[in-house]
Design a protein around this motif. Structure first.
Motif, PDB file in Angstrom:
ATOM      1  N   LEU A 102       0.818  -1.211   0.000  1.00 43.94           N
ATOM      2  CA  LEU A 102       0.000   0.000   0.000  1.00 43.94           C
ATOM      3  C   LEU A 102       0.851   1.259   0.000  1.00 43.94           C
ATOM      4  CD1 LEU A 102      -2.780  -0.937   2.608  1.00 43.94           C
ATOM      5  CD2 LEU A 102      -2.887  -1.076   0.114  1.00 43.94           C
ATOM      6  N   GLY A 103       2.074   1.165   0.520  1.00 41.49           N
ATOM      7  CA  GLY A 103       2.932   2.336   0.574  1.00 41.49           C
ATOM      8  C   GLY A 103       3.517   2.724  -0.770  1.00 41.49           C
ATOM      9  N   HIS A 106       0.204   3.218  -5.372  1.00 43.37           N
ATOM     10  CA  HIS A 106      -0.896   4.140  -5.092  1.00 43.37           C
ATOM     11  C   HIS A 106      -2.224   3.635  -5.648  1.00 43.37           C
ATOM     12  CE1 HIS A 106       1.949   7.277  -3.741  1.00 43.37           C
ATOM     13  NE2 HIS A 106       2.743   6.808  -4.684  1.00 43.37           N
ATOM     14  N   ARG A 109      -4.202   1.318  -3.342  1.00 41.04           N
ATOM     15  CA  ARG A 109      -4.834   1.905  -2.147  1.00 41.04           C
ATOM     16  C   ARG A 109      -6.331   2.107  -2.332  1.00 41.04           C
ATOM     17  NH1 ARG A 109      -0.617   6.828  -1.002  1.00 41.04           N
ATOM     18  NH2 ARG A 109       1.301   5.567  -0.894  1.00 41.04           N
ATOM     19  N   ASN A 117     -10.369   7.180   6.094  1.00 44.42           N
ATOM     20  CA  ASN A 117      -8.924   7.205   5.867  1.00 44.42           C
ATOM     21  C   ASN A 117      -8.218   6.066   6.601  1.00 44.42           C
ATOM     22  OD1 ASN A 117      -6.675   8.326   4.530  1.00 44.42           O
ATOM     23  ND2 ASN A 117      -6.033   9.386   6.393  1.00 44.42           N
ATOM     24  N   ASP A 170      -1.626   3.930   3.745  1.00 46.56           N
ATOM     25  CA  ASP A 170      -0.498   4.278   2.879  1.00 46.56           C
ATOM     26  C   ASP A 170       0.813   3.661   3.376  1.00 46.56           C
ATOM     27  OD1 ASP A 170      -0.384   5.758   5.163  1.00 46.56           O
ATOM     28  OD2 ASP A 170      -0.061   7.693   4.183  1.00 46.56           O
ATOM     29  N   CYS A 171       0.728   2.566   4.131  1.00 48.37           N
ATOM     30  CA  CYS A 171       1.920   1.876   4.623  1.00 48.37           C
ATOM     31  C   CYS A 171       1.857   0.405   4.227  1.00 48.37           C
ATOM     32  CB  CYS A 171       2.048   1.992   6.140  1.00 48.37           C
ATOM     33  SG  CYS A 171       2.289   3.680   6.731  1.00 48.37           S
TER      34      CYS A 171
END
Length: 440
Positions: A102-103, A106, A109, A117, A170-171
């Motif tokens: 996920l990091g 993009h 995601r 979020n 986002d990690c």
């Protein structure tokens, strides 16, 4: 009857909150046995389904897929006649690591992101389901065969314990897992989810799934390789698998569908009944809703899914992870509308898989709030398919979810005897979530 048991650990201000410690063989970095990862390759989440198709020998094309499943019938002769004919395996033989980037990706995601979020937990359930099947195929792998004669399917999710409240969208995420217990035809897979944040990986959840092996046509049970634990940690994991099996059998025996409520439970039901009688009349029929309460019949939500081929698994049935995700999302919406605020998932417990869902089915989902306590909401989701030829509805799954609302919620009140049984069943699941056993 198949069961799913899934727990989420959260830091809640309520006195009902519990603390779940790591089980036997657990470690802060995910709980696998020492050095189990050495020499094993890593896969991406998107590769798992493709790897499963290769193992079974099916195509991604719908038309080819159906013919490939017919061709699998010839593999029945490759099945073992008894478990003793199969070579034993070690836990590290089935160890797998899967990455969810996920990091760095993009575009990926968007599939996992929710409006708050965070990460959509229904998507994580889907990934865990696929990973559990792949782990068990690794345990039963025969290098001399191009295709596995086994049909391995998810029987139940015994539990999932959350170690963190937040999953960052986002990690990078890493899943690890291996077989931890084996019966004659069933396997227990322990899986762990870690996320990279602040320069290091930390544990997010620990999960225990149970898989069963069937013949190539998925009609009868098939033997699997025995498991030999190595060292005290693995022996403890194996012993815990036996304990889990016994516990599930005891809960099944005490079901309200088979046994009458206990004396204490009967007192609870009668007390609620008396509390709803109209004191101005001398009648059992006149019922009055107590203050800050909701009749159970007014706390429902329903949904419908048309089961398209896109949601099929490698055996031409609807993917179990998809069913879990849809039931979870409907249950969450039910808790949200009932409590009047955003609910947080506390537990998913005792999901029964009574029959597979065929492609093309009309899947009806019915969610019901069945028990409440302070700011906690117990939700039951019942799913059934409609047979257009017979005109009958057949139950496929039953899901139980525990949610925590941001504020205290109204008390749910049953009217009929059937609703009272739903109330007691919900209370049992609630008590298991917070106390480990039903308070009966």
């Amino acid at each position: 009857m198949l069961r799913l048991r899934f727990r989420v650990l959260r830091s809640l201000p309520s006195m009902l909150c519990r603390s779940i410690s790591s089980g036997p063989g657990s470690s802060p970095a995910g709980g696998q046995a020492p050095d189990m990862a050495e020499g094993h390759s890593h896969l991406l989440v998107n590769d798992v389904r493709n790897r499963l198709r290769e193992i079974v020998g099916v195509s991604t094309n719908w038309s080819d897929h159906r013919q490939a499943m017919k061709d699998r019938t010839s593999l029945s002769s490759l099945l073992a006649k008894c478990q003793e004919d199969l070579p034993p395996r070690r836990m590290k033989d089935s160890y797998i690591e899967i990455n969810l980037p996920l990091g760095s990706q993009h575009g990926l995601r968007e599939k996992y992101l929710n409006v708050h979020n965070s990460v959509r937990f229904g998507r994580i359930l889907e990934d865990l389901d696929s990973l559990g099947v792949l782990i068990c195929y690794s345990h039963t792998k025969d290098p001399s065969l191009q295709r596995s004669p086994l049909s391995i399917v998810t029987a139940l999710v015994d539990k999932i314990d959350m170690r963190k409240n937040i999953i960052y969208p986002d990690c990078d995420i890493k899943f690890t897992g291996h077989v931890s217990w084996v019966g004659k035809t069933s396997m227990e897979a322990k899986m762990h989810m870690l996320q990279y944040h602040d320069g290091a990986y930390s544990s997010v959840l620990d999960a225990t799934f149970v898989m069963v092996a069937r013949d190539p046509e998925n009609k009868r049970a098939a033997f699997v390789n025995p498991l030999i634990p190595e060292g005290p940690e693995e022996e403890a994991l194996f012993k815990q698998g036996e304990v889990n099996k016994t516990r599930r059998s005891e809960i099944k025996t005490a079901s309200l569908l088979k046994m009458a409520p206990t004396a204490e439970e009967r007192k609870i039901v009668h007390s609620m009944f008396l509390n709803t009688l109209d004191s101005t009349t001398v009648s059992f029929r006149s019922r009055v809703l107590p203050p800050n309460s909701v009749w159970m019949e007014d706390a429902k939500l329903k949904g419908l899914e048309i089961c398209h081929p896109q949601e099929r698994n490698i055996f031409n049935r609807i993917f179990g992870g998809f069913l879990m995700r849809k039931a979870y999302e409907l249950g969450w919406a039910n808790a949200c509308t009932y409590g009047g605020s955003r609910p947080h998932l506390v537990a998913v417990d005792d999901i029964m898989f009574q029959k597979p869902v065929e492609i093309g089915s009309l899947l009806f989902l019915s969610s019901q709030v069945c028990y409440t306590k302070t700011n906690h909401i117990q939700v039951r989701v019942h799913t059934e398919v409609f047979d257009s030829q017979s005109g009958k509805h057949n139950t496929t799954n039953i899901f139980h979810f525990t949610f925590c609302s941001e504020k205290e919620v109204p008390q749910i009140v049953p009217k009929s005897y059937g609703e009272s049984m739903l109330y007691l069943d919900g209370k049992r699941h609630f008590d298991i979530t917070f106390n480990g056993t039903p308070a009966v």
